[in-house]
Design an enzyme around this catalytic site. Structure first.
Site, PDB file in Angstrom:
ATOM      1  N   ASN A 175       0.832  -1.205   0.000  1.00  0.00           N
ATOM      2  CA  ASN A 175       0.000   0.000   0.000  1.00  0.00           C
ATOM      3  C   ASN A 175       0.863   1.250   0.000  1.00  0.00           C
ATOM      4  O   ASN A 175       1.957   1.261   0.558  1.00  0.00           O
ATOM      5  CB  ASN A 175      -0.965   0.001   1.198  1.00  0.00           C
ATOM      6  CG  ASN A 175      -0.401   0.727   2.401  1.00  0.00           C
ATOM      7  OD1 ASN A 175      -0.494   1.947   2.512  1.00  0.00           O
ATOM      8  ND2 ASN A 175       0.202  -0.047   3.313  1.00  0.00           N
ATOM      9  N   SER A 189       5.109   5.185   8.920  1.00  0.00           N
ATOM     10  CA  SER A 189       4.555   4.914   7.596  1.00  0.00           C
ATOM     11  C   SER A 189       5.564   5.337   6.535  1.00  0.00           C
ATOM     12  O   SER A 189       6.116   6.436   6.601  1.00  0.00           O
ATOM     13  CB  SER A 189       3.251   5.688   7.386  1.00  0.00           C
ATOM     14  OG  SER A 189       2.861   5.631   6.023  1.00  0.00           O
ATOM     15  N   LYS A 221       4.644   3.457  17.272  1.00  0.00           N
ATOM     16  CA  LYS A 221       4.728   2.472  16.194  1.00  0.00           C
ATOM     17  C   LYS A 221       5.969   2.725  15.363  1.00  0.00           C
ATOM     18  O   LYS A 221       6.150   3.819  14.814  1.00  0.00           O
ATOM     19  CB  LYS A 221       3.481   2.517  15.311  1.00  0.00           C
ATOM     20  CG  LYS A 221       3.429   1.387  14.284  1.00  0.00           C
ATOM     21  CD  LYS A 221       2.043   1.246  13.690  1.00  0.00           C
ATOM     22  CE  LYS A 221       1.942   0.010  12.801  1.00  0.00           C
ATOM     23  NZ  LYS A 221       0.568  -0.220  12.331  1.00  0.00           N
ATOM     24  N   PHE A 269      -1.967   8.129   4.385  1.00  0.00           N
ATOM     25  CA  PHE A 269      -2.793   8.702   5.464  1.00  0.00           C
ATOM     26  C   PHE A 269      -4.083   9.331   4.926  1.00  0.00           C
ATOM     27  O   PHE A 269      -4.486  10.416   5.349  1.00  0.00           O
ATOM     28  CB  PHE A 269      -2.005   9.758   6.246  1.00  0.00           C
ATOM     29  CG  PHE A 269      -1.026   9.222   7.256  1.00  0.00           C
ATOM     30  CD1 PHE A 269      -0.859   7.863   7.468  1.00  0.00           C
ATOM     31  CD2 PHE A 269      -0.239  10.099   7.996  1.00  0.00           C
ATOM     32  CE1 PHE A 269       0.055   7.381   8.401  1.00  0.00           C
ATOM     33  CE2 PHE A 269       0.675   9.640   8.937  1.00  0.00           C
ATOM     34  CZ  PHE A 269       0.820   8.274   9.136  1.00  0.00           C
ATOM     35  N   ASN A 287       4.793   6.068   3.527  1.00  0.00           N
ATOM     36  CA  ASN A 287       4.049   6.689   2.437  1.00  0.00           C
ATOM     37  C   ASN A 287       3.812   8.182   2.604  1.00  0.00           C
ATOM     38  O   ASN A 287       3.136   8.797   1.783  1.00  0.00           O
ATOM     39  CB  ASN A 287       2.707   5.970   2.258  1.00  0.00           C
ATOM     40  CG  ASN A 287       2.903   4.502   1.963  1.00  0.00           C
ATOM     41  OD1 ASN A 287       3.730   4.143   1.138  1.00  0.00           O
ATOM     42  ND2 ASN A 287       2.169   3.643   2.664  1.00  0.00           N
ATOM     43  N   THR A 288       4.340   8.768   3.677  1.00  0.00           N
ATOM     44  CA  THR A 288       4.338  10.218   3.856  1.00  0.00           C
ATOM     45  C   THR A 288       5.793  10.662   3.851  1.00  0.00           C
ATOM     46  O   THR A 288       6.537  10.323   4.779  1.00  0.00           O
ATOM     47  CB  THR A 288       3.644  10.621   5.170  1.00  0.00           C
ATOM     48  OG1 THR A 288       2.278  10.211   5.134  1.00  0.00           O
ATOM     49  CG2 THR A 288       3.718  12.119   5.381  1.00  0.00           C
ATOM     50  N   ASN A 313       5.663  -1.536  11.561  1.00  0.00           N
ATOM     51  CA  ASN A 313       4.873  -1.091  10.421  1.00  0.00           C
ATOM     52  C   ASN A 313       5.278  -1.887   9.179  1.00  0.00           C
ATOM     53  O   ASN A 313       6.019  -2.866   9.274  1.00  0.00           O
ATOM     54  CB  ASN A 313       5.108   0.422  10.213  1.00  0.00           C
ATOM     55  CG  ASN A 313       3.880   1.126   9.656  1.00  0.00           C
ATOM     56  OD1 ASN A 313       3.218   0.626   8.765  1.00  0.00           O
ATOM     57  ND2 ASN A 313       3.588   2.309  10.176  1.00  0.00           N
TER      58      ASN A 313
END
Length: 352
Positions: free
Chosen positions: A111, A174, A215, A115, A176-177, A244
């Site tokens: 993925n 994450s 996390k 967010f 993805n940011t 994560n």
């Protein structure tokens, strides 16, 4: 794990649908069809972590219920706790679609959602509406992608969500940011946690403050692990969530293997297991750990507990195993505990 017959029949049709659309259907279905009451589980599975009583150690990880729409439905499926989010102060659309991919041959997911969520106020309204209901619901908080001050975003979220969650999960891992994982650096992490704790304490009385969980990513160097562990103990965090998704790519069979984003599911299992062992060693058992990544069976969960996890979480495995996965794992865990001579989850933690 034996997949329930109804889900084995439904899964081929679901897998013909775009993964993100199928996820939306799953959320909609849970709103209307999930059991209202959690199934009974063996009493031996009950455990206490960070002052919170969990009916069983198997939780739904963040990312499934991003906007806090169905936490009670997830508890009704047999999860011992549900973690909603990640939620950011302002609504944001996330990254361009497509951004969610099933790697069926690998029993994995990639993925790069970014967010995507409806923002803090919408989540506050939903969570306030469930106030007083039983069940452990954690709230995973994040920062907006275009924020000029991400630490301030986390502080805002802590103030808003502390009165509403069983615990707060600070998500700085994450992939993805852009730039988010830099907050795992030692100096940045200290400042961030100070801001979150101060914000939480400003809105909650001493006896009502939800613990703060952190996390972390699986893609950490040994020095990072030692620094994070030391800071987490110094700041008296409730737990570390390990881990994560990964930006690494073990050998994969799926045509989607080259997609960018975070990899989860079966290929993450060994890396996440090792990272849990690393954090167990770095903390000396002084801080509870939540094991996440590649957990799909009772045996996976048991191995993570024996390696040092007080709790476990899953998400991707439900894509492949169906909505009864929590009940199945709990039943299997009770059998494994009996086989190995343990009478409680806490007794088994870190005994490998």
């Amino acid at each position: 794990m034996r997949v329930p017959v109804f889900y084995s029949l439904l899964r081929p049709a679901l897998f013909r649908i775009d993964a993100e659309k199928a996820h939306g259907l799953a959320i909609a279905s849970l709103k209307f069809t999930a059991p209202a009451r959690a199934p009974a589980v063996p009493a031996c599975l009950a455990t206490q972590v960070a002052g919170i009583s969990f009916p069983n150690p198997v939780g739904m990880a963040a990312g499934f219920d991003k906007d806090g729409e169905v936490p009670d439905a997830l508890l009704g499926l047999g999860f011992g706790f549900a973690e909603v989010g990640s939620i950011t102060p302002l609504p944001q659309a996330g990254n361009p679609k497509p951004r969610l991919f099933r790697l069926v041959e690998d029993r994995a997911v990639i993925n790069r959602m970014g967010f995507n969520n409806g923002g803090a106020q919408a989540a506050v309204d939903r969570l306030e509406a469930r106030a007083g209901r039983p069940g452990v619901v954690g709230i995973n908080i994040g920062a907006n992608k275009d924020s000029a001050d991400r630490v301030a975003d986390y502080a805002i979220m802590a103030r808003l969500m502390a009165p509403l969650g069983s615990y707060l999960a600070v998500n700085i891992s994450s992939p993805n940011t852009p730039g988010l994982r830099a907050l795992q650096d030692e100096s940045a992490l200290t400042g961030l946690l100070d801001a979150v704790i101060e914000a939480r304490d400003s809105v909650c009385d001493a006896g009502q403050r939800p613990p703060v969980f952190l996390k972390v990513a699986p893609d950490l160097e040994p020095a990072d692990i030692d620094a994070i562990a030391r800071i987490a103990i110094e700041k008296q965090l409730g737990a570390l969530i390990v881990s994560n998704t990964t930006i690494s790519r073990p050998p994969l069979a799926s045509a989607h293997a080259g997609e960018t984003g975070g990899l989860s599911g079966a290929p993450l299992r060994d890396l996440a297991q090792q990272r849990l062992r690393d954090f167990r060693k770095a903390t000396g058992g002084a801080l509870p750990l939540v094991g996440v990544g590649g957990i799909a069976t009772a045996e996976d969960a048991w191995a993570r507990i024996r390696a040092g996890a007080s709790l476990v979480q899953l998400y991707s495995a439900m894509v492949y195993e169906g909505p009864t996965i929590a009940r199945t794992i709990c039943k299997g865990l009770a059998g494994l505990m009996k086989r190995d001579g343990f009478t409680s989850i806490a007794e088994a933690v870190g005994t490998e």
